[in-house]
Motif scaffolding. Structure first.
Motif, short mmCIF file in Angstrom:
data_model
loop_
_atom_site.label_atom_id
_atom_site.label_comp_id
_atom_site.label_asym_id
_atom_site.label_seq_id
_atom_site.Cartn_x
_atom_site.Cartn_y
_atom_site.Cartn_z
N UNK A 1 -23.47 10.02 4.13
CA UNK A 1 -24.54 8.82 4.30
C UNK A 1 -24.43 7.95 2.95
N UNK A 2 -24.47 6.48 3.40
CA UNK A 2 -24.34 5.47 2.08
C UNK A 2 -25.53 5.93 1.28
N UNK A 3 -25.36 5.73 0.01
CA UNK A 3 -26.66 5.86 -1.07
C UNK A 3 -27.70 4.98 -0.72
N UNK A 4 -27.62 3.87 -0.48
CA UNK A 4 -28.74 3.03 0.00
C UNK A 4 -29.60 3.44 1.27
N UNK A 5 -28.60 3.82 2.19
CA UNK A 5 -29.50 4.31 3.27
C UNK A 5 -29.98 5.65 3.16
N UNK A 6 -29.62 6.54 2.19
CA UNK A 6 -30.10 7.90 1.91
C UNK A 6 -31.34 7.44 1.27
N UNK A 7 -31.50 6.49 0.24
CA UNK A 7 -32.67 6.26 -0.57
C UNK A 7 -33.51 5.73 0.37
#
Length: 127
Positions: free
Chosen positions: A1-7
């Motif tokens: 999962x992309x860091x931005x989506x995870x955040x």
């Protein structure tokens, strides 16, 4: 999962399931132990808190060794690292503002958790 989506996902979880906690930094080193740290202000943040006790059955490797049942606190809090202007350290206090009686626990250790999270391992305190 992309860091931005995870955040974003972590933020949504915090808003839905998070509890208010008050981080109370403590000074340590030299002759000072357990006093409020004047360089790190108390800060209220949202955290995903898990409370409970754990039991581990430990047994020796050879016949005749002692078998033991170890009981310990399994309280943890996951916080957004960027929500604080400082790092939470071992010995700092965490007050659970939304829990019955607003107990205060001590940070026994910390560990990074994902890209912008810190996992706090908590133990009871007499304060």
């Amino acid at each position: 999962m992309q860091p931005v989506r995870l955040a974003r996902l972590h933020g949504a979880i915090d808003r839905e399931l998070g509890q208010r906690v008050l981080i109370k930094p403590q000074s340590s080193g030299g002759y000072v132990v357990g006093a409020a740290d004047p360089e790190r202000p108390e800060t209220e943040v949202l955290a995903y808190v898990a409370r409970g006790a754990s039991v581990v059955n430990a047994s020796g490797a050879t016949p005749g060794d002692v078998n033991a049942r170890l009981r310990f606190s399994a309280d943890t809090a996951k916080i957004e690292t960027s929500a604080l202007p400082y790092a939470v350290e071992e010995g700092d206090l965490v007050q659970l503002l939304d829990a019955d009686g607003s107990p205060t626990l001590r940070v026994s250790r910390t560990a990074p958790f994902g890209t912008d999270r810190t996992l706090l391992f908590l133990v009871g305190t007499s304060r």
